[in-house]
Motif scaffolding. Structure first.
Motif, PDB file in Angstrom:
ATOM      1  N   GLU B 196       0.829  -1.269  -0.253  1.00 33.83           N
ATOM      2  CA  GLU B 196       0.035   0.008   0.056  1.00 33.83           C
ATOM      3  C   GLU B 196       0.928   1.375  -0.039  1.00 33.83           C
ATOM      4  O   GLU B 196       0.420   2.249  -0.925  1.00 33.83           O
ATOM      5  CB  GLU B 196      -1.063  -0.057   1.262  1.00 33.83           C
ATOM      6  CG  GLU B 196      -1.943  -1.138   1.060  1.00 33.83           C
ATOM      7  CD  GLU B 196      -2.980  -1.015   2.032  1.00 33.83           C
ATOM      8  OE1 GLU B 196      -3.939  -1.795   2.069  1.00 33.83           O
ATOM      9  OE2 GLU B 196      -3.144   0.039   2.717  1.00 33.83           O
ATOM     10  N   ILE B 197       2.039   1.197   0.659  1.00 34.74           N
ATOM     11  CA  ILE B 197       2.884   2.463   0.890  1.00 34.74           C
ATOM     12  C   ILE B 197       3.820   2.471  -0.358  1.00 34.74           C
ATOM     13  O   ILE B 197       4.071   3.348  -0.677  1.00 34.74           O
ATOM     14  CB  ILE B 197       3.418   2.564   2.193  1.00 34.74           C
ATOM     15  CG1 ILE B 197       2.400   2.427   3.198  1.00 34.74           C
ATOM     16  CG2 ILE B 197       4.427   3.997   2.241  1.00 34.74           C
ATOM     17  CD1 ILE B 197       3.047   2.410   4.690  1.00 34.74           C
ATOM     18  N   ILE B 204      10.841   2.513   5.434  1.00 31.35           N
ATOM     19  CA  ILE B 204       9.695   3.302   6.087  1.00 31.35           C
ATOM     20  C   ILE B 204      10.356   3.617   7.312  1.00 31.35           C
ATOM     21  O   ILE B 204      10.179   4.727   7.635  1.00 31.35           O
ATOM     22  CB  ILE B 204       8.337   2.382   6.256  1.00 31.35           C
ATOM     23  CG1 ILE B 204       7.769   2.298   4.752  1.00 31.35           C
ATOM     24  CG2 ILE B 204       7.410   3.265   7.194  1.00 31.35           C
ATOM     25  CD1 ILE B 204       6.626   1.370   5.116  1.00 31.35           C
ATOM     26  N   ASP B 205      10.927   2.648   8.063  1.00 30.49           N
ATOM     27  CA  ASP B 205      11.252   3.106   9.384  1.00 30.49           C
ATOM     28  C   ASP B 205      12.450   3.897   9.305  1.00 30.49           C
ATOM     29  O   ASP B 205      12.563   4.882  10.215  1.00 30.49           O
ATOM     30  CB  ASP B 205      11.884   1.557  10.110  1.00 30.49           C
ATOM     31  CG  ASP B 205      10.502   1.135  10.580  1.00 30.49           C
ATOM     32  OD1 ASP B 205       9.220   1.576  10.195  1.00 30.49           O
ATOM     33  OD2 ASP B 205      10.546  -0.344  10.942  1.00 30.49           O
ATOM     34  N   VAL B 221      16.557  14.271   4.574  1.00 28.41           N
ATOM     35  CA  VAL B 221      16.284  12.888   4.380  1.00 28.41           C
ATOM     36  C   VAL B 221      16.339  12.674   2.865  1.00 28.41           C
ATOM     37  O   VAL B 221      16.821  11.635   2.501  1.00 28.41           O
ATOM     38  CB  VAL B 221      14.822  12.617   5.179  1.00 28.41           C
ATOM     39  CG1 VAL B 221      14.722  10.975   4.862  1.00 28.41           C
ATOM     40  CG2 VAL B 221      14.750  13.174   6.425  1.00 28.41           C
ATOM     41  N   ALA B 222      15.773  13.571   1.854  1.00 29.27           N
ATOM     42  CA  ALA B 222      15.821  13.281   0.491  1.00 29.27           C
ATOM     43  C   ALA B 222      17.273  13.144   0.167  1.00 29.27           C
ATOM     44  O   ALA B 222      17.939  12.445  -0.634  1.00 29.27           O
ATOM     45  CB  ALA B 222      15.109  14.461  -0.305  1.00 29.27           C
ATOM     46  N   ALA B 223      18.202  14.052   0.486  1.00 28.88           N
ATOM     47  CA  ALA B 223      19.697  14.019   0.302  1.00 28.88           C
ATOM     48  C   ALA B 223      20.256  12.757   0.841  1.00 28.88           C
ATOM     49  O   ALA B 223      21.598  12.401   0.197  1.00 28.88           O
ATOM     50  CB  ALA B 223      20.279  15.205   0.971  1.00 28.88           C
ATOM     51  N   MET B 224      19.578  12.025   1.398  1.00 28.53           N
ATOM     52  CA  MET B 224      20.132  10.765   2.005  1.00 28.53           C
ATOM     53  C   MET B 224      19.732   9.600   0.807  1.00 28.53           C
ATOM     54  O   MET B 224      20.408   8.430   1.087  1.00 28.53           O
ATOM     55  CB  MET B 224      19.811  10.202   3.393  1.00 28.53           C
ATOM     56  CG  MET B 224      20.137  11.079   4.510  1.00 28.53           C
ATOM     57  SD  MET B 224      19.130  10.572   5.812  1.00 28.53           S
ATOM     58  CE  MET B 224      19.893   8.946   6.205  1.00 28.53           C
ATOM     59  N   LYS B 229       8.980  11.690  -3.118  1.00 28.66           N
ATOM     60  CA  LYS B 229       7.500  11.476  -3.223  1.00 28.66           C
ATOM     61  C   LYS B 229       7.128  10.536  -1.917  1.00 28.66           C
ATOM     62  O   LYS B 229       6.333  10.735  -1.334  1.00 28.66           O
ATOM     63  CB  LYS B 229       7.267  10.720  -4.317  1.00 28.66           C
ATOM     64  CG  LYS B 229       6.137  11.151  -5.076  1.00 28.66           C
ATOM     65  CD  LYS B 229       5.924  10.415  -6.482  1.00 28.66           C
ATOM     66  CE  LYS B 229       4.723   9.541  -6.279  1.00 28.66           C
ATOM     67  NZ  LYS B 229       4.422   8.646  -7.496  1.00 28.66           N
ATOM     68  N   THR B 230       8.125   9.749  -1.816  1.00 31.55           N
ATOM     69  CA  THR B 230       7.864   9.001  -0.390  1.00 31.55           C
ATOM     70  C   THR B 230       8.042   9.613   0.761  1.00 31.55           C
ATOM     71  O   THR B 230       7.081   9.354   1.937  1.00 31.55           O
ATOM     72  CB  THR B 230       8.795   7.771  -0.476  1.00 31.55           C
ATOM     73  OG1 THR B 230       8.933   6.996  -1.819  1.00 31.55           O
ATOM     74  CG2 THR B 230       8.511   6.546   0.477  1.00 31.55           C
TER      75      THR B 230
END
Lengths: 282, 270
Positions: B196-197, B204-205, B221-224, B229-230
């Protein structure tokens, strides 16, 4: 001197039951020939009082609750934490040093954590004084929990000549990783090591355990020597009762080796602090 | 995100034992689904208060997820805890025969509340505290039914991410097939959270841990290397489910109001 650390879990707001527990443990410590027993922050009331603060409050001068402590303090000195009512309607998170039949000193918590999970300034008035005082064991200073994490507060006690710094604590554990203790316990030990060594003083830290509203108080009470070495540490998260012999001659030895006390320049620090405070030099 | 499972087990079992004691409960009751979270919680309860004081209720709907029922029974047998199997078809079907609907989510929520209602009924009958089984991941994302599986007296694993629950489960000796199971609300056969995700639980965690525990900004976090989008999707899920983590709002009109400035500790006098 012989010292007892009572790492307990008080009953929230039940002052009567907590007093009885204190007296029992003081008796126990006395039997083991301890000179001083130290309890955690708010040991007579529990920590998460919120709106119950006024109901748990004690005025040590007027309330007979302290009589039993005064009496037993003729044989063993006691450091405990309580909600103090000053005048009418001012409530402090306080610690008392009771010895020789009288209350020698009361420290009112200065640094009230009010962020994240903490909301102390919502319920307590802020203490204004940090003072070392004479005890049968040497010059002593009391700090409560977050006070101890402020190096200025420790510096004041150091500059006043404290031989023993006692920190009462109700520190919830937080941060889990691969170690067998909360990450926050490490922070307290780090401070204990640092303050003891750089003040060439004993640091006695008594934390509580148990759960209140889901918060897990982390225990791990400890004593550090004036050279910054760990003398003992209590269990993490479980109740514990430690009896430890402190060799007060270590103070003299440490100060022959580590010159921080001799070389302290509080007048220089004060002059510059004055500038920081009053000339807005942040 | 690695945890010292011995230390965490110590804290959580102590918490269960203490909290039950404070409220004068000897026993615990929980819903056992055959999934990881309720299995780990059952293990913790058995260790904390003794297997004989734990009642696990298995509450299947239909015959659809047979594997889960047999896994739940395996846990019961392994721990030696008490158990009951109560099929919820009669109650749920009686209702939907009168008010039919096809939406699987609405039906799934109804089933979750049916189970809650049974747990609280047995809580009273057996004088047993209802133990929650929601992990931190699903609490943050709102992956639970309000007043359904999210209802409980205490929720021991609520500060452990799913992947940490798995670490703890491994340490506790949870059967391998339960450890490997894909997390699911169990609303219909084949439903999984990850489907679903759109990403797996490790990721996710990790994203939630960066944002919630380490307080990183979304762009950090995106830079990691995580997809923007997630990240946006997860943050949106947190935002949209805040109502599930709070008591119902009360408009404040008096001097002192429940939920605003009537501030009393849960553990008062304990």
């Amino acid at each position: 001197m012989k010292i007892a650390l009572a790492q307990i879990s008080p009953i929230l707001q039940d002052v009567r039951k907590n007093i009885n527990r204190h007296l029992k443990l003081a008796e126990k410590a006395k039997k083991e020939r301890a000179d001083l027993i130290v309890f955690p922050e708010l040991s007579l009331t529990g920590y998460t009082l919120q709106d119950l603060v006024p109901e748990a409050a004690i005025n040590p001068n007027k309330d007979d609750s302290f009589d039993a402590f005064r009496l037993i303090s003729k044989e063993i000195s006691i450091v405990l934490g309580f909600v103090e009512e000053k005048g009418k309607g001012s409530f402090y998170n306080s610690a008392a040093f009771i010895s020789g039949g009288e209350v020698l000193h009361i420290h009112r918590k200065v640094f009230l954590p009010t962020y994240g999970m903490f909301d102390e300034a919502k319920f307590f008035s802020q203490g204004k004084d940090i003072s070392a005082f004479q005890t049968p064991f040497g010059k002593t200073g009391l700090l409560i929990c977050y006070d101890f994490l402020n190096y200025g507060a420790n510096y004041v006690l150091f500059s006043q000549g404290a031989d023993i710094i006692i920190a009462l604590s109700a520190a919830p554990g937080r941060g889990i990783n691969e170690n067998d203790a909360f990450a926050s316990s490490h922070m307290w030990e780090l401070m204990g090591e640092t303050v003891s060594r750089f003040s060439t003083a004993f640091v006695i830290y008594c934390n509580r355990v148990g759960f209140e509203d889901g918060k897990s108080f982390a225990g791990g009470s400890f004593i550090y020597s004036p050279e910054g070495t760990a003398i003992c540490r209590a269990s993490y998260i479980d109740e514990d009762f430690l009896i430890e012999e402190l060799d007060l001659s270590l103070l003299r030895k440490a100060r022959q080796k580590l010159m921080y006390k001799r070389d302290n320049k509080p007048e220089v620090i004060l002059k510059n602090l004055y500038r920081a405070v009053f000339k807005n030099e942040d | 995100m690695k945890i010292n499972t011995v230390f965490v087990e110590r804290i959580l079992t102590k918490f269960i034992k203490d909290e039950l004691g404070k409220f004068h409960f000897k026993k615990a009751v929980l819903g056992l689904s055959g999934g990881l979270d309720s299995s780990v919680t059952a293990f913790l309860c058995a260790k904390a208060i003794g297997a004989e004081n734990v009642l696990a209720i298995i509450m299947p709907y239909g015959e659809s997820i047979k594997k889960d029922i047999s896994d739940a029974k395996k846990v019961v047998k392994q721990l030696g805890i008490n158990s009951k199997t109560i099929h919820i078809n009669p109650m749920v079907d009686a209702y939907y025969s009168k008010y039919p609907i096809q939406n699987r989510v609405i039906k799934g929520n109804k089933m979750a509340r049916e189970r809650m209602s049974i747990l609280y009924d047995f809580s009273s009958r057996e004088k047993a505290m209802v133990i929650g089984t929601s992990n931190k991941t699903e609490l943050l994302l709102g992956y639970g039914t309000i007043h359904g599986d999210m209802a409980s007296g205490i929720n021991p694993i609520g500060d452990l991410y799913k992947t940490q629950v798995r670490q703890l489960g491994k340490h506790l000796g949870i059967p391998e097939e339960i450890l490997k199971k894909s997390p699911s609300a169990g609303f219909w056969p084949g439903q999984t959270d990850e489907k679903e995700i759109g990403i797996d639980y490790e990721n996710i965690d990790n994203i939630l841990y960066q944002i919630v525990d380490l307080r990183k900004q979304k762009k950090e976090v995106a830079a990691m290397g995580f997809s923007q989008k997630t990240i946006d999707r997860l943050v949106e899920m947190i935002k949209n489910s805040e109502f599930k983590r709070k008591l119902p709002l009360i408009p404040k009109i008096s001097e002192r109001t429940v939920g605003h400035d009537f501030l009393l500790p849960y553990d008062w006098g304990k």
